[in-house]
Write a protein that holds these residues in place. Structure first.
Motif, PDB file in Angstrom:
ATOM      1  N   PHE A  58       0.654  -1.346   0.055  1.00  0.00           N
ATOM      2  CA  PHE A  58      -0.046   0.024   0.006  1.00  0.00           C
ATOM      3  C   PHE A  58       0.720   1.147  -0.047  1.00  0.00           C
ATOM      4  CE2 PHE A  58       1.314   0.068   4.241  1.00  0.00           C
ATOM      5  CZ  PHE A  58       1.148   1.283   4.965  1.00  0.00           C
ATOM      6  N   SER A  59       0.176   2.371  -0.448  1.00  0.00           N
ATOM      7  CA  SER A  59       0.884   3.743  -0.180  1.00  0.00           C
ATOM      8  C   SER A  59      -0.141   4.720   0.495  1.00  0.00           C
ATOM      9  CB  SER A  59       1.210   4.095  -1.471  1.00  0.00           C
ATOM     10  OG  SER A  59       0.339   4.468  -2.392  1.00  0.00           O
ATOM     11  N   ASP A  60      -1.326   4.445   0.507  1.00  0.00           N
ATOM     12  CA  ASP A  60      -2.356   5.086   0.955  1.00  0.00           C
ATOM     13  C   ASP A  60      -2.555   5.049   2.562  1.00  0.00           C
ATOM     14  OD1 ASP A  60      -4.918   6.609   1.659  1.00  0.00           O
ATOM     15  OD2 ASP A  60      -5.407   6.592  -0.367  1.00  0.00           O
ATOM     16  N   PRO A  61      -2.544   5.840   3.312  1.00  0.00           N
ATOM     17  CA  PRO A  61      -2.638   5.832   4.932  1.00  0.00           C
ATOM     18  C   PRO A  61      -4.127   5.077   5.039  1.00  0.00           C
ATOM     19  CG  PRO A  61      -1.395   7.889   4.405  1.00  0.00           C
ATOM     20  CD  PRO A  61      -1.772   7.313   2.983  1.00  0.00           C
ATOM     21  N   ALA A  62      -4.870   5.368   4.222  1.00  0.00           N
ATOM     22  CA  ALA A  62      -6.296   5.199   4.369  1.00  0.00           C
ATOM     23  C   ALA A  62      -6.323   3.729   4.672  1.00  0.00           C
ATOM     24  CB  ALA A  62      -7.226   5.350   3.292  1.00  0.00           C
ATOM     25  N   LEU A  63      -5.388   2.844   4.042  1.00  0.00           N
ATOM     26  CA  LEU A  63      -5.253   1.216   4.094  1.00  0.00           C
ATOM     27  C   LEU A  63      -5.004   0.602   5.458  1.00  0.00           C
ATOM     28  CD1 LEU A  63      -5.603  -0.956   1.856  1.00  0.00           C
ATOM     29  CD2 LEU A  63      -5.627   1.511   1.193  1.00  0.00           C
ATOM     30  N   VAL A  64      -4.250   1.774   6.337  1.00  0.00           N
ATOM     31  CA  VAL A  64      -4.104   1.426   7.581  1.00  0.00           C
ATOM     32  C   VAL A  64      -5.125   0.879   8.470  1.00  0.00           C
ATOM     33  CG1 VAL A  64      -2.908   2.052   9.748  1.00  0.00           C
ATOM     34  CG2 VAL A  64      -1.915   2.529   7.416  1.00  0.00           C
ATOM     35  N   LYS A  65      -5.996   2.196   8.481  1.00  0.00           N
ATOM     36  CA  LYS A  65      -7.495   1.990   9.176  1.00  0.00           C
ATOM     37  C   LYS A  65      -8.423   0.635   8.762  1.00  0.00           C
ATOM     38  CE  LYS A  65      -9.681   5.222  10.754  1.00  0.00           C
ATOM     39  NZ  LYS A  65     -10.909   6.457  10.863  1.00  0.00           N
TER      40      LYS A  65
END
Length: 306
Positions: free
Chosen positions: A106-113
């Motif tokens: 991933f690169s988008d921090p939204a994937l963390v949540k």
């Protein structure tokens, strides 16, 4: 851009908990289900596919039926998502059991949540395609308790080794073409329209050549954009021992821009080296098998910024 406190304690990051596997893994990208089976048979520990609508990558998109048939498999989900598009990665992850997912790039921090809510956060690998990863970047992301960070191949071997020593558990690209340029625009289609040249823009056998250079750069156009790869093939057999000793978690082999057999033999050579074979002999064997390949140590032997 991440804002990292200057007083960040790298030693503390390492001590708090990066547990390394006994053996560095071999990771390879694949274009289809058949390649996942071929690469695993060659010795790959991890194979990466690109789910539909999730990747900023020239990898062909794989539907869920293909992904499930290849499980456990890693997912290239490294595009940036607008809020209205977050249902796309959510639907992919909800269609799979945790055991069917190896890792999530991933690169988008939204994937963390999104992954944290599904108990998958530790499977994340931060892989921003065009961003050089510094020690600060890597340490910060690892402190978030994700699985790993993929170090940019545009650094020198000494810079990579230094990052690994300070922040072990990272991924290093060791073989294949390097992604040099990305555009969200369909540049091949635009060229075809402007010039009237007849060719298939979705071909996997297109190359660019600079006017004053002989090298051929593979170029791909997908729905997500246009991708240009290096005119050389990164070859790092001699560096595997160094990177492994410094704490590399996995070695990444890029399939894009290379033939299947070239990739298979690279995976086999890396496996033999990790099992104790002489790296120089393996490198020489590979060169003899593919004398036409423009093999190079790439940027590992020279600074991109002097």
């Amino acid at each position: 851009m991440l804002s990292i406190p200057v007083k960040h304690d790298f030693a503390k990051t390492v001590k708090q908990g990066i547990i390394l596997d006994d053996m560095t893994r071999i990771t390879v990208s694949a274009e289809n289900a058949q390649e996942t089976r071929i690469f695993r048979k060659a010795g790959a520990d991890e194979v990466v596919l690109a789910p539909e609508g999730c990747a900023m990558s020239a990898l062909p998109e794989a539907d869920m039926e293909t992904i499930i048939s290849c499980a456990p498999v890693s997912l290239m989900m490294n595009r940036l998502f607008m809020p209205e598009d977050l249902h796309i990665p959510e639907s992919v992850l909800d269609a799979l059991e945790p055991g069917q997912i190896d890792r999530i790039y991933f690169s988008d921090p939204a994937l963390v949540k999104i992954t944290e809510a599904r108990g998958l956060k530790e499977k994340l690998v931060y892989r921003p395609e065009m961003l050089a990863v510094s020690t600060f970047d890597a340490a910060w992301w690892m402190s978030q308790k994700i699985g790993s960070v993929s170090v940019s191949p545009l650094l020198t071997r000494d810079e990579i080794a230094d990052i690994l020593r300070k922040c072990p558990g990272l991924q290093v690209t060791v073989h294949g073409r390097l992604l040099m340029s990305v555009s969200g625009r369909p540049l091949l289609s635009a060229y075809r329209e402007d010039t009237g040249t007849e060719f298939q823009t979705d071909s996997r056998d297109l190359f660019l050549q600079e006017a004053k250079r002989e090298g051929l750069m593979p170029v791909f156009e997908t729905e997500s954009g246009t991708y240009i790869y290096s005119d050389f093939v990164q070859e790092s057999f001699a560096d595997l021992g160094l990177f492994r000793a410094c704490g590399a978690d996995s070695f990444y082999v890029e399939r894009l821009g290379s033939g299947v057999q070239e990739t298979v033999e690279a995976v086999r050579a890396i496996r033999r080296i990790l099992d104790g074979s002489d790296a120089e002999k393996e490198a020489e064997r590979y060169r003899m098998m593919f004398p036409e390949l423009p093999l190079s140590e790439g940027y590992y032997g020279q600074k991109t910024i002097r």
